[in-house]
Design a protein around this motif. Structure first.
Motif, mmCIF file in Angstrom:
data_model
loop_
_atom_site.group_PDB
_atom_site.id
_atom_site.type_symbol
_atom_site.label_atom_id
_atom_site.label_comp_id
_atom_site.label_asym_id
_atom_site.label_seq_id
_atom_site.Cartn_x
_atom_site.Cartn_y
_atom_site.Cartn_z
ATOM 1 N N THR A 15 0.839 -1.201 0.000
ATOM 2 C CA THR A 15 0.000 0.000 0.000
ATOM 3 C C THR A 15 0.870 1.245 0.000
ATOM 4 O O THR A 15 0.611 2.208 -0.721
ATOM 5 C CB THR A 15 -0.929 0.016 1.229
ATOM 6 O OG1 THR A 15 -1.742 -1.152 1.190
ATOM 7 C CG2 THR A 15 -1.798 1.245 1.262
ATOM 8 N N LEU A 16 1.924 1.231 0.796
ATOM 9 C CA LEU A 16 2.823 2.376 0.862
ATOM 10 C C LEU A 16 3.600 2.577 -0.437
ATOM 11 O O LEU A 16 3.959 3.697 -0.783
ATOM 12 C CB LEU A 16 3.804 2.207 2.024
ATOM 13 C CG LEU A 16 3.182 2.198 3.417
ATOM 14 C CD1 LEU A 16 4.237 1.877 4.455
ATOM 15 C CD2 LEU A 16 2.500 3.509 3.715
ATOM 16 N N ASP A 17 3.888 1.486 -1.151
ATOM 17 C CA ASP A 17 4.691 1.557 -2.374
ATOM 18 C C ASP A 17 3.948 2.132 -3.572
ATOM 19 O O ASP A 17 4.562 2.470 -4.565
ATOM 20 C CB ASP A 17 5.189 0.161 -2.768
ATOM 21 C CG ASP A 17 6.313 -0.328 -1.874
ATOM 22 O OD1 ASP A 17 6.850 0.478 -1.098
ATOM 23 O OD2 ASP A 17 6.631 -1.522 -1.951
ATOM 24 N N GLN A 18 2.647 2.251 -3.490
ATOM 25 C CA GLN A 18 1.869 2.712 -4.638
ATOM 26 C C GLN A 18 2.011 4.213 -4.847
ATOM 27 O O GLN A 18 2.308 4.966 -3.933
ATOM 28 C CB GLN A 18 0.391 2.374 -4.441
ATOM 29 C CG GLN A 18 0.107 0.903 -4.363
ATOM 30 C CD GLN A 18 0.582 0.158 -5.590
ATOM 31 O OE1 GLN A 18 0.248 0.533 -6.700
ATOM 32 N NE2 GLN A 18 1.354 -0.882 -5.391
ATOM 33 N N VAL A 70 2.413 11.144 -5.526
ATOM 34 C CA VAL A 70 3.441 10.859 -4.525
ATOM 35 C C VAL A 70 3.335 9.402 -4.086
ATOM 36 O O VAL A 70 2.317 8.745 -4.290
ATOM 37 C CB VAL A 70 3.332 11.762 -3.273
ATOM 38 C CG1 VAL A 70 3.495 13.221 -3.632
ATOM 39 C CG2 VAL A 70 2.071 11.518 -2.507
ATOM 40 N N THR A 71 4.407 8.936 -3.473
ATOM 41 C CA THR A 71 4.409 7.626 -2.841
ATOM 42 C C THR A 71 5.030 7.801 -1.466
ATOM 43 O O THR A 71 5.876 8.678 -1.267
ATOM 44 C CB THR A 71 5.176 6.586 -3.684
ATOM 45 O OG1 THR A 71 5.098 5.321 -3.025
ATOM 46 C CG2 THR A 71 6.625 6.955 -3.899
ATOM 47 N N LEU A 72 4.612 7.000 -0.506
ATOM 48 C CA LEU A 72 5.121 7.113 0.863
ATOM 49 C C LEU A 72 6.289 6.183 1.142
ATOM 50 O O LEU A 72 6.863 6.230 2.219
ATOM 51 C CB LEU A 72 3.990 6.843 1.859
ATOM 52 C CG LEU A 72 2.864 7.875 1.869
ATOM 53 C CD1 LEU A 72 1.738 7.417 2.794
ATOM 54 C CD2 LEU A 72 3.375 9.240 2.271
ATOM 55 N N ALA A 73 6.661 5.325 0.213
ATOM 56 C CA ALA A 73 7.742 4.367 0.462
ATOM 57 C C ALA A 73 8.571 4.194 -0.795
ATOM 58 O O ALA A 73 8.747 5.127 -1.564
ATOM 59 C CB ALA A 73 7.154 3.041 0.934
ATOM 60 N N ARG A 74 9.046 2.989 -1.000
ATOM 61 C CA ARG A 74 9.831 2.693 -2.202
ATOM 62 C C ARG A 74 8.896 2.723 -3.401
ATOM 63 O O ARG A 74 7.976 1.914 -3.484
ATOM 64 C CB ARG A 74 10.462 1.309 -2.092
ATOM 65 C CG ARG A 74 11.454 1.169 -0.965
ATOM 66 C CD ARG A 74 11.950 -0.269 -0.829
ATOM 67 N NE ARG A 74 10.885 -1.264 -0.902
ATOM 68 C CZ ARG A 74 10.108 -1.627 0.116
ATOM 69 N NH1 ARG A 74 10.267 -1.074 1.293
ATOM 70 N NH2 ARG A 74 9.178 -2.531 -0.034
#
Length: 97
Positions: A15-18, A70-74
């Motif tokens: 979810t964070l990678d999206q 934006v994305t919150l992770a990789r």
């Protein structure tokens, strides 16, 4: 989504990678603005060089189709869709671009 013992939400890494579309580029004021994504405050700077920050961390950003993503992770690679194909997709789903 699961809940940690301290009450904060822990999200699945996928979810964070999206990539998430968070703002129309034409609507970002020069002074910037704050929005929320997955429970996180995101500050977007206005002006020529758009930057998205989550706390003290600068987030990866992409400018596509007139929006800020934006994305919150990789980040996973964003697909590249030709404008012609995007117009066909939009017409199929009756979406104005």
């Amino acid at each position: 989504m699961t809940t940690e013992t301290d009450g904060s939400a822990a999200l699945d890494p996928a979810t964070l990678d999206q990539w998430y579309c968070i703002q129309n580029l034409a609507e970002i004021p020069p002074s910037g603005l704050t929005t929320r994504l997955l429970g996180q405050d995101i500050f977007i700077t206005g002006g020529e060089a758009l930057v998205a920050r989550c706390g003290d961390r600068e987030l990866p950003v992409r400018l596509r189709y007139g929006y800020l993503w934006v994305t919150l992770a990789r980040p996973t690679p964003m697909c590249r869709i030709s404008p012609r194909r995007m117009n066909r997709i939009a017409a199929t789903f009756h979406v104005g671009l």
